[in-house]
Design an enzyme around this catalytic site. Sequence first.
Site, mmCIF file in Angstrom:
data_model
loop_
_atom_site.group_PDB
_atom_site.id
_atom_site.type_symbol
_atom_site.label_atom_id
_atom_site.label_comp_id
_atom_site.label_asym_id
_atom_site.label_seq_id
_atom_site.Cartn_x
_atom_site.Cartn_y
_atom_site.Cartn_z
ATOM 1 N N GLU A 70 -23.987 2.010 -18.646
ATOM 2 C CA GLU A 70 -24.818 2.877 -19.475
ATOM 3 C C GLU A 70 -23.930 3.900 -20.166
ATOM 4 O O GLU A 70 -23.264 4.692 -19.507
ATOM 5 C CB GLU A 70 -25.851 3.615 -18.611
ATOM 6 C CG GLU A 70 -26.888 2.714 -17.973
ATOM 7 C CD GLU A 70 -27.868 3.519 -17.125
ATOM 8 O OE1 GLU A 70 -28.927 3.912 -17.648
ATOM 9 O OE2 GLU A 70 -27.558 3.749 -15.936
ATOM 10 N N GLU A 113 -35.962 11.588 -10.596
ATOM 11 C CA GLU A 113 -36.079 10.383 -9.762
ATOM 12 C C GLU A 113 -34.826 10.174 -8.922
ATOM 13 O O GLU A 113 -33.706 10.286 -9.423
ATOM 14 C CB GLU A 113 -36.311 9.175 -10.673
ATOM 15 C CG GLU A 113 -36.324 7.846 -9.958
ATOM 16 C CD GLU A 113 -35.181 6.952 -10.392
ATOM 17 O OE1 GLU A 113 -34.542 6.384 -9.483
ATOM 18 O OE2 GLU A 113 -34.919 6.839 -11.599
ATOM 19 N N ARG A 126 -26.953 13.456 -15.072
ATOM 20 C CA ARG A 126 -27.364 12.687 -13.886
ATOM 21 C C ARG A 126 -26.970 11.214 -13.896
ATOM 22 O O ARG A 126 -27.310 10.475 -12.987
ATOM 23 C CB ARG A 126 -28.871 12.800 -13.702
ATOM 24 C CG ARG A 126 -29.708 12.143 -14.795
ATOM 25 C CD ARG A 126 -31.179 12.227 -14.448
ATOM 26 N NE ARG A 126 -32.005 11.468 -15.372
ATOM 27 C CZ ARG A 126 -33.288 11.220 -15.179
ATOM 28 N NH1 ARG A 126 -33.892 11.667 -14.094
ATOM 29 N NH2 ARG A 126 -33.986 10.532 -16.053
ATOM 30 N N HIS A 127 -26.257 10.770 -14.952
ATOM 31 C CA HIS A 127 -25.877 9.363 -15.031
ATOM 32 C C HIS A 127 -24.383 9.177 -14.784
ATOM 33 O O HIS A 127 -23.569 9.961 -15.263
ATOM 34 C CB HIS A 127 -26.237 8.783 -16.398
ATOM 35 C CG HIS A 127 -27.700 8.553 -16.596
ATOM 36 N ND1 HIS A 127 -28.526 9.483 -17.175
ATOM 37 C CD2 HIS A 127 -28.483 7.495 -16.273
ATOM 38 C CE1 HIS A 127 -29.769 9.011 -17.213
ATOM 39 N NE2 HIS A 127 -29.767 7.812 -16.670
ATOM 40 N N SER A 150 -35.909 4.189 -6.681
ATOM 41 C CA SER A 150 -36.794 3.268 -7.393
ATOM 42 C C SER A 150 -36.975 2.038 -6.519
ATOM 43 O O SER A 150 -36.007 1.526 -5.949
ATOM 44 C CB SER A 150 -36.172 2.882 -8.737
ATOM 45 O OG SER A 150 -37.065 2.115 -9.493
ATOM 46 N N ARG A 176 -23.207 0.513 -13.442
ATOM 47 C CA ARG A 176 -24.142 0.483 -14.569
ATOM 48 C C ARG A 176 -23.382 0.787 -15.862
ATOM 49 O O ARG A 176 -22.799 1.870 -15.995
ATOM 50 C CB ARG A 176 -25.260 1.519 -14.379
ATOM 51 C CG ARG A 176 -26.106 1.311 -13.119
ATOM 52 C CD ARG A 176 -27.074 0.161 -13.262
ATOM 53 N NE ARG A 176 -27.722 -0.170 -11.994
ATOM 54 C CZ ARG A 176 -28.866 0.367 -11.575
ATOM 55 N NH1 ARG A 176 -29.474 1.273 -12.329
ATOM 56 N NH2 ARG A 176 -29.392 0.005 -10.423
ATOM 57 N N ARG A 196 -27.058 11.502 -6.571
ATOM 58 C CA ARG A 196 -28.195 12.173 -7.193
ATOM 59 C C ARG A 196 -29.022 12.924 -6.148
ATOM 60 O O ARG A 196 -29.513 14.027 -6.408
ATOM 61 C CB ARG A 196 -29.063 11.166 -7.943
ATOM 62 C CG ARG A 196 -30.026 11.840 -8.906
ATOM 63 C CD ARG A 196 -30.843 10.849 -9.714
ATOM 64 N NE ARG A 196 -30.058 10.173 -10.734
ATOM 65 C CZ ARG A 196 -30.598 9.390 -11.672
ATOM 66 N NH1 ARG A 196 -31.908 9.205 -11.710
ATOM 67 N NH2 ARG A 196 -29.840 8.806 -12.570
#
Length: 545
Positions: free
Chosen positions: A319, A468, A325-326, A471, A317, A519
Amino acid sequence: MSSTEPTIDGITQGTAEVVLGEDGKPLSKGALKKLEKQREKERKKAEIAEKLAAEKAAREAASPDYSVGRYGNLPMNQSQDRPNETRTKIADLSEADVDRTILMSARVQTSRPTGAKKCFITFRQRTVTVQGVVAIDETNISKQMLKFVNGITVESLVLVEAVVVKALNKVESCTIQDVELKINRIHVISEAARLPFSLQDATRPDSDFEKDPKLAPVMLDTRLNNRVVDLRTTTNQAIFRIQHGVSRLFREYLESKDFVEIHTPKLIGGASEGGAEVFKLPYFNTNACLAQSPQLYKQMVICSDFERVFEIAPVFRAENAQTHRHMTEFMGLDLEMSFNEHYHEILDVLDGLFVHIFDGLKTRYAAELEVIKRQYPFEDILYLPKTLRLEFPEAVKMLREAGLEVDDMDDFNTATERTLGKLVREKYKTDFFILDKFPLQVRPFYTMPDPTRKGYSNSYDFFIRGEEILSGAQRIHDAAFLEERAKACGVDPGTIQPYIDAFKYGAPPHGGGGIGLERVVMLYLNLGNIRKSSLFPRDPRRLTP
């Protein structure tokens, strides 16, 4: 030549006796006196050193080394031979082994000389430790051997022959407390250089630093920059055995439910999730992306009648998020399955999967959990035998009743999720729950809309401690509708044409989910930062080691 005239030899001798300073000029009488004193001091020091060396040689001659062959550095292992000697694991030691001679290889965790005749060593294998003792005697252990042992650096790998003896008192500092090792032989397999930090400090709980301000905590960046050393701590050894346990239990449960493990491409022609959070790279005469998930391929194999599949593989990802948490690369635990009547059949499988994982960690990995709690104390998560299911509008109502301003159709941010987690824990006594029926506008293009409630979708997230960890959704399995939704979400159908085409030949209703492994571990253990549960984390600032 007149007798009063200076000779050449006399001039030479006089010149030699002149001592020059740093400026090239002759030293004064005071400076010469000081220099002479310094020279005398150095001469006496050399004499004393020579005398001590002679005395030491005499003592050694009078005290022969009767431990020759019992200690030293082993030659580099180049697979010269294979004697098939049995090596003992520290974890297997017990009082039943008392008086037994064992051979083991281990790391020197600590070394503590006591007086001139004894040294205590803590040996470590993975998460378990045992105490060893080297003591001078008249036949086997010489002064020279003890001196060698005292000089072994911490974290060196050693080969030890020892007799197992019953400990006079419980060895509280080790995991093996009822027995210790009386060392007969010790050889260094691989010597450790000076460590970038103390493993003892790296394993301390925060409470130790609060009690003693003189202790220096090892910062996370320092740990990650020296990850090979950091991963040796008993806490990290336990954390990554828990991570292994989650993967193992995930695979175990799904295989029991007739799922098949698959392996999908990570180099793909277009974004698998849509949006800009994708790594792009040149690929010969065109461009490629690193897969944001195995989503497209999971669905394609469902269309190939695999019915139930799962994959454990890296996910990428792009991001630029500096959060707890990323990560830009993480391990995805993905599954996909066809269903008969309703997508809640998928929720039933996922519900059973997580209960199986939580039960398995609690029973099979109890020892590792206790090791982790010594450094990172945490409350065990609360979960129900049948997992709580809430719908998105219910969650919005709970949050509004708690005084938060929440829009009906907006996704929750991190703070809102945490608040919801606290509210759910207070009301339902669980840290783990399912949130169903998300707004369609916040989900990927392939998500099936809810046919009865405009603006909502057949999609869900799973939460642990208000964050979360999964998903998922029912997927669109009609090719024309899928193409329509892709365009609506800004995804060029041309970049995913093989994916869309897969649904033109008859596709069953299906769905699934993606779980972030790191996670799950972070939240289950309440570690507070995902980098602690990633072996070699990748984020926008870290590409090494």
